[in-house]
Design an enzyme around this catalytic site. Sequence first.
Site, PDB file in Angstrom:
ATOM      1  CG  ASP A  62      52.450   7.331 -12.241  1.00  0.00           C
ATOM      2  OD1 ASP A  62      53.425   7.171 -13.935  1.00  0.00           O
ATOM      3  OD2 ASP A  62      53.215   7.996 -11.866  1.00  0.00           O
ATOM      4  CG  ASP A 103      50.659  10.404 -16.147  1.00  0.00           C
ATOM      5  OD1 ASP A 103      50.316   9.566 -14.833  1.00  0.00           O
ATOM      6  OD2 ASP A 103      52.252  10.894 -16.035  1.00  0.00           O
ATOM      7  CG  ASP A 127      59.069  17.254 -19.311  1.00  0.00           C
ATOM      8  OD1 ASP A 127      58.949  15.974 -20.855  1.00  0.00           O
ATOM      9  OD2 ASP A 127      60.121  16.670 -18.681  1.00  0.00           O
TER      10      ASP A 127
END
Length: 451
Positions: free
Chosen positions: A69, A71, A155
């Site tokens: 997907d 973002d 992260d």
Amino acid sequence: MLKRIVNFFEAKTLTSKPLVVDAKKYGISSSSMSKDAVKVVSTLQKAGYEAYIVGGSVRDLLLGIRPKDFDVATNAQPTEIKSLFRRSRIIGRRFQIVHVQLSRELIEVTTFRSNEQSKSATVALRSAQMQQNESGMLIRDNVFGSINEDAQRRDLTVNALYYNPTDNTIHDFTNGLEDIRNRIIRMIGVPEARYREDPVRILRVIRFTAKLGFEIDPRTAKPIAKLADHLSHVSAPRLFDETLKLFMSGRGSKTLSLLRDHSVFGALIPQADRLMNNGKSNANQLIEQAFVNTDLRISSNQRVTPAFIYAVLLWPEVERLSNQLQEKGNSATYALGKAASEVISRQIVITAIPKRFTIPMREIWELQLQLPRRGGQRAKRFSEHSRFRAAYDFILLREQAGENLNGLGEWWTQYQESNEEQKQAMSDAAGRIPGKKRRHRNPRKKKVIED
Ligand code: ATP
Ligand code: MG
């Protein structure tokens, strides 16, 4: 001294000026991206905001993997984003994100955020961010920030690359491009602090290492074993979702060995970990083989279900406990049911397996007891059971893992390939298996001995 060392390492991933590179160098152009994501970015930019495609999709395209997907990250705030797109809605209470839909695809748009626990995030809260929840506690999760701060709160360095489709550039604040080139998974900032902030990052390190086939940077790997028990601070529903991402990634075998090597598996499925470590049962073979099979099924687009995976992970303990209860004089059926309840109730406090999965798990286990009893009309009845296919696969798996079930898997394979007449003959013959006497006990008088 220690502080100086920490600062040195922090500095390595805290560059305020990004490296801006031409994406063409990496074979990427805006046509590599989803059309809708590019449109969302250009709408935001035309309205005067900064906007980029970010995260997993940029990482995956750089590695030649098809992104799951797309973002988008922007300096527009959720309500501002919403006002630009007709089909959009703000979701999430802690972290507000906006789901934008232009055609079929859902694009997740997030506002640049800073990490509120990071010392570097000293920006004063703007009044718009001074939201309070019902109990009057300040919600500090929606602390908006600059693009640089947004990169630092992510992260992994490989997950913090920003792509601008308008001028086809990649903006790299954390040396992510270099880490992609060297195939390294590296936590941004001080790894121990980042794991303490959100222990799920431990699982993300392992998931992406397995998915991408990278190595974990030693400083990123070091604190993992020590901090694995912090996963108990994570809510059971979130941890359940994360285990599915780990086990159903198509890289289950690699994931399992990484989880075990870094002493994380015990924090997720302790009842399996204990038996795998003591080596007294065939838990190792069974669970390892299950992941080999699951990975193969995923690569050939076959269905895999969380119920089957969890049924395998917990079976060795269910079997052990059930045997123990039978030794105390309980019937096999009672013992299995009791063991199943016990094992499930211990697991769901760690990973909240929903009922829609625990019910089929129990059925798969119960059928392990029933499928050997094939006489009369039983085989026909079992083969029509909604869980028959999974229970049969489970029998094959147990045999593949070295268990001797007296050719049970082969019998059921043949049974399914036979015509009605042959099936009846097989059942009749199975009903006459010597030593398998029918028991006539009144279940109400059955003595139940609990432990
Ligand atoms: P996937 O291919 O699994 O979707 P992804 O990198 O897109 O991989 P997501 O879970 O969709 O992962 O998260 C999107 C981005 O949000 C990540 O790339 C990362 O930058 C950031 N992110 C997600 N979870 C965390 C976390 N726990 N801590 C910090 N940053 C995170
Ligand atoms: Mg993603």
